[in-house]
Structure formats: structure tokens, C-alpha cells
Design a protein around this motif. Sequence first.
Motif, PDB file in Angstrom:
ATOM      1  N   SER A 102       0.824  -1.211   0.000  1.00 14.31           N
ATOM      2  CA  SER A 102       0.000   0.000   0.000  1.00 14.31           C
ATOM      3  C   SER A 102       0.856   1.258   0.000  1.00 14.31           C
ATOM      4  CB  SER A 102      -0.916   0.004   1.233  1.00 14.31           C
ATOM      5  OG  SER A 102      -1.481   1.277   1.421  1.00 14.31           O
ATOM      6  N   SER A 103       1.811   1.314   0.915  1.00 18.69           N
ATOM      7  CA  SER A 103       2.655   2.498   1.013  1.00 18.69           C
ATOM      8  C   SER A 103       3.500   2.684  -0.238  1.00 18.69           C
ATOM      9  CB  SER A 103       3.548   2.379   2.252  1.00 18.69           C
ATOM     10  OG  SER A 103       4.234   3.587   2.496  1.00 18.69           O
ATOM     11  N   PHE A 104       3.959   1.587  -0.822  1.00 15.98           N
ATOM     12  CA  PHE A 104       4.764   1.652  -2.041  1.00 15.98           C
ATOM     13  C   PHE A 104       3.957   2.245  -3.201  1.00 15.98           C
ATOM     14  CE2 PHE A 104       6.286  -0.377  -5.978  1.00 15.98           C
ATOM     15  CZ  PHE A 104       7.601   0.074  -5.985  1.00 15.98           C
ATOM     16  N   LEU A 105       2.720   1.788  -3.360  1.00 22.44           N
ATOM     17  CA  LEU A 105       1.869   2.308  -4.442  1.00 22.44           C
ATOM     18  C   LEU A 105       1.558   3.794  -4.230  1.00 22.44           C
ATOM     19  CD1 LEU A 105      -0.636  -0.662  -4.881  1.00 22.44           C
ATOM     20  CD2 LEU A 105       1.191   0.019  -6.453  1.00 22.44           C
ATOM     21  N   LEU A 106       1.288   4.191  -2.994  1.00 26.69           N
ATOM     22  CA  LEU A 106       0.984   5.591  -2.725  1.00 26.69           C
ATOM     23  C   LEU A 106       2.222   6.472  -2.886  1.00 26.69           C
ATOM     24  CD1 LEU A 106      -1.413   5.218   0.340  1.00 26.69           C
ATOM     25  CD2 LEU A 106      -2.013   5.788  -2.021  1.00 26.69           C
ATOM     26  N   ALA A 107       3.405   5.895  -2.643  1.00 24.38           N
ATOM     27  CA  ALA A 107       4.638   6.650  -2.866  1.00 24.38           C
ATOM     28  C   ALA A 107       4.824   6.964  -4.348  1.00 24.38           C
ATOM     29  CB  ALA A 107       5.836   5.873  -2.325  1.00 24.38           C
ATOM     30  N   TYR A 134       4.677   9.164   2.061  1.00 26.33           N
ATOM     31  CA  TYR A 134       4.520   7.753   1.695  1.00 26.33           C
ATOM     32  C   TYR A 134       5.864   7.100   1.360  1.00 26.33           C
ATOM     33  CZ  TYR A 134      -0.416   8.939   1.487  1.00 26.33           C
ATOM     34  OH  TYR A 134      -1.681   9.361   1.806  1.00 26.33           O
ATOM     35  N   LYS A 135       6.813   7.873   0.872  1.00 23.75           N
ATOM     36  CA  LYS A 135       8.138   7.311   0.583  1.00 23.75           C
ATOM     37  C   LYS A 135       8.826   6.872   1.878  1.00 23.75           C
ATOM     38  CE  LYS A 135       8.837  10.212  -3.517  1.00 23.75           C
ATOM     39  NZ  LYS A 135       7.557  10.947  -3.442  1.00 23.75           N
ATOM     40  N   VAL A 195       9.842   2.841   3.438  1.00 23.83           N
ATOM     41  CA  VAL A 195      11.139   2.406   3.961  1.00 23.83           C
ATOM     42  C   VAL A 195      10.986   1.861   5.382  1.00 23.83           C
ATOM     43  CG1 VAL A 195      13.458   3.146   4.625  1.00 23.83           C
ATOM     44  CG2 VAL A 195      12.426   4.000   2.503  1.00 23.83           C
ATOM     45  N   ILE A 196      10.193   2.540   6.202  1.00 23.67           N
ATOM     46  CA  ILE A 196      10.018   2.110   7.598  1.00 23.67           C
ATOM     47  C   ILE A 196       9.334   0.740   7.667  1.00 23.67           C
ATOM     48  CG2 ILE A 196       8.858   2.635   9.781  1.00 23.67           C
ATOM     49  CD1 ILE A 196       9.227   5.587   9.158  1.00 23.67           C
TER      50      ILE A 196
END
Length: 568
Positions: free
Chosen positions: A403-408, A484-485, A489-490
Motif C-alpha cells: 500500500s505504502s509503495f503504491l501511494l509513494a 509515503y516514501k 522504507v520504515i
Amino acid sequence: MENQVAQHKGLHGVERPDNASGIYSDLTVTIPEVNIENAATAIENQTRDVLGRDPILFEDVSYCPTKYQRIMGRFWDTFQKPPKERKFVQRLDFYLLLYSMLSFIIKTLDSGNISNAFVSGMKEELSLNQQERNLFNTAFDLGGLIGAIPSQFILIRIRPSIWLPSCEIIWSLLVMGMASSKCARDVYIYRFFVGMTQAVAYPGFSMVLGSWYLPGELAKRLSLYDGSYTIANMMAGYLQALVYATLNGKYGLSGWRWLFLIDGIIGIPLAILGYFCIPDFPTTTRAFWLSNDLRKYAVARMAEAGRKPPRKLTWKRVWGWMKTWRPYGYVFPYVLFAITSTYNYFNLWLKSLDIYTVEQVNLIPTGGFALGLLSAYGFANLSDRTGKRCPWLLIAIFFRFLSSFLLAIWRIPFWLKMIAFLLPMAGEPTWALLTTWIQEVFQDDAELRGILPAVGGALGSGIKAGLPLALFPTDQAPTYKFGYKVTTVIIFVEFWAVVWFAYMAKRELRQRKVVLNHFGLPVLQEELLTRTYGDLSQFGVEKIPLESGETDMNEDKGLAIADARWRD
């Protein structure tokens, strides 16, 4: 004893029936790999035996569930349990689990409603700027930072059935007070103290739940408790929409003010119920809904699993914790999970599209909460049935990473972006599975199991108090330059932090020379053998004191947890 328990053929000549089930499963004992030849003549390696069990656990030993019960037991464990255990666990579910879920739902309603209120008239009525939405959450997190750890130390000395409901009553009054806010300063003050009193609940209930349920039961219960968060956020959206449509302007009060009043009014009678529903711990309970026989049964159940009851907490023990990997192994991934939530920004993106009404902006995110509830039950049920925590935990974290990767990336099709905003809720079981895991890995220390979630929550709240301001400034909504980037990473680091926890847990098993009982939980070799076969000196086996320089993590009770030494 031979009339009460069926023993393994070859040890006492009595064959154990194959239809014993539930907690009456076989107990596999591994004899220490030292000079115990005398013991080996009387006890076979990998012998299955139940000699050391409390007689109160034998009442349903011949029980065999029906085919229907076994099928239903795949979805909820009480269906296939023996009658006495079923009655006991059902009472726990009705009083303790249901109450804890209702309590958490009410508390989460307030947390979700502050975001809903901001986009439903609060911003305009109090003349707030965009950044103050984050600052309200910062005040709440600061309250949690200050309140969580002291509360857990208090909980060790004051009965949970007194401390938890008392804090809930204070919380309810504070939430009702938010309805009287006339400016941003009032909201800050109320949010700070609401966060302080709410910080009691999460670690407190996880400690109590972990003290009553066995491994095959706990993950589902903790996931349902944690899933109350998603239920509450679903209710918050519908409730806000309903209140906005029916009570907005009633008696001169805006809809968002009515919402906080309703939260508090519901919370007070619910808190009073807590004085009667919370059973404290098995060894200290005085719950009216548990008979003396069931109280003894509860103690015997947890003693057989090897889960230690609460003991006196000293600074020496706290310092002993700090010198081990345990607090860092749990707190590190817990904090990373706490600070990477991105779902709260979903409604800001929806509002920025200018194609949805206020009601729709509040209602659409409830789809993600429904996904989170299904995910919480599904992962927990699979975890309980397989007896594994780590694999399912890593899968849940992967959904959050994706999810976070796509939003980044951000510049993706509308439908994919909608999925990306919903996906974090598929990873919602992360907290429940991780907390279930420590209830088992650290089952020798009740206080550590209770304090670690409080420490993780406090540190997470402290970081969240400032991190969203830097990563998700409201004036950049909904795109965010770095937010989001950084969370991508976190979450990647969080994945490997869980892998490290699993490695350290296995390493500790080897170093402490413990064995796994039939629940799959770690116990000392001496403790398991003594419980099963009584006085080991009859076999020429005795324990000697710890050697110089070795660590005794539970010396208050004289339990050699680190490196027990054996000799013949």
C-alpha cells in the motif's frame, strides 16, 4: 491417579484413549541431553504422558467432539472443546472479551470522530487551519506518551477491575467536555487528557486477555479486540453521517458536538459494567461469574501451559529486562508499526476530489475497515490453527508495504489508488499477532508481557506526536512530498525487525535450555519434568545452583530461567 488419567502404554501399562481432545492432547517431553541414564530406564525419550496434570483437568478426558463440532471448531474453537472447558471459555468470551471489545469501540469512536468532525463542520466553526488537524492528534499522542507506562505500573498494584473502569469513566467525561470546545486551545487540552486516560486500555486489556486464554485461543481474541478499532471506525463514519443528517443544529448544537456527547453518554454506563466484567487474573480473580471450581480450573489451565501469574515487580527485575534482547525485540517492530499508519489520510484524498458529499467522504473509508475486520479474523484463525505467528505476521506487513509503495508512486490509475488506500487495513492484524506472540514467548514473566505494549505505545505516541507534522503536513494533502516514501522504507525495516524477533526467540530457547510443551510454549526442562514425573531425585537427577556469572531472570521465585544446569 491411574484411574483418573490414561497413560501411555509402555510406561505404566495403561493405554491412553485416542479420542482425548482439546487441552487433553498428548504431552511430548524431551529429556535433557545430559547424564540421566537412571531416569531413562524408567522414562522413554519422547514419551507421551499426562501424569503431572491437575486432577481438575481430567473431568472430560474421554470427550470426543462430533463431526459437526469439529467442522465448526475450524472457525471458532469453543465448538469442539469438552463441556467444562467450553463453558469456561464461553464465559470468558461473554464477559471479558465482549466487554473489552465494547470498551475499545467507544474509545476508538472518539479517535476516529476527531477526523470526521474536522471535515464535518468543526474546521469552519472553530476557525481552524489545515495543520491543526494534525496538532490535535499530536496532543492526543503526547497524552498517551505520558500516561501509558505509569498506568501499567499502577495496574500491577491495583486490580484491573478497579483501575481500567475508573479510567474509562474519567475518559468519558473528558470526551463529553470536547463538545463544549470554543477554540483550538480547548480541543488541545481535552485531547491531551483523553489520550492519557485512553493509553490505559490497550496494554491493560492485552495483559488481562493474555492471562486467561491458551495459545489456540488467544490470537483470535486479541485480533477481535484489535478489530474493534475497525468496527469503531466503521461506526464512526455511519454515526457521523447519521448525526450530521438528523441532529445537526438541534438545540443549537452542531452535528460534530453531538457526536462527542453521544460517545461520552454511552461510555459511562459501559465503564460501570467493567467493575463486574473484568476478572483480574486467574490467581486473584473474584469475578461473580466464575464459580470456585472454575477459578481453580482457570489456574490449572494456565499452570499447565506454563504461563506465570503476576509477581512482585522490583527495579532489579526491570534492570534485568534491560540487559536482555526482549524489550528491544518487541518494542522496535511495535513502534515501527505504530508510526506508519496511512489510512487516516484516505478521507482527505476523497475530499480533495470534489466529487463526493460530506456523508460519502465519511462512509467510503468504512469499506477499508470492513476489510480490516475480515483480515483480523482470517489471519488470527489461521495463526491459532497452525500454531504459527511469524509467517502470518509477515504476510500482514507485506500488505501494508505494498500500500505504502503504491501511494509513494502516486501517479497510478484511480482504481489502483483506491485499492492502495484500502490495503493497509488488510495488514491490520499486525499488532494482535505480535502481541499474541509475546504472550507466549515471554510467558514466564507476566509483568514484562504487560509493560512492553505500554512502552511500545508510549514511544509510538511520542514519535507520532511529531512525525506526521513533518511527513504529512495538511497543506500538502493529499499528495505529500515525502510521507509515503518514508513510510515505505520504515515498513520494509519493520518486516526484517520481525524476522530478527523470530531469530532471537529461537536463539533464547537454545540458550536457556528449555523445551516446548504440548501447547508449543517454552518451559524449563526441570519444570516440565518435575510437573510430569514429580521428584526427579528418584531417578538420580538433581538441579544445582547457577554457576558464577549466569543470569537468573526470575530470582524472586528462584526460577532458573537463563541456564539451568543438571547433573546426575
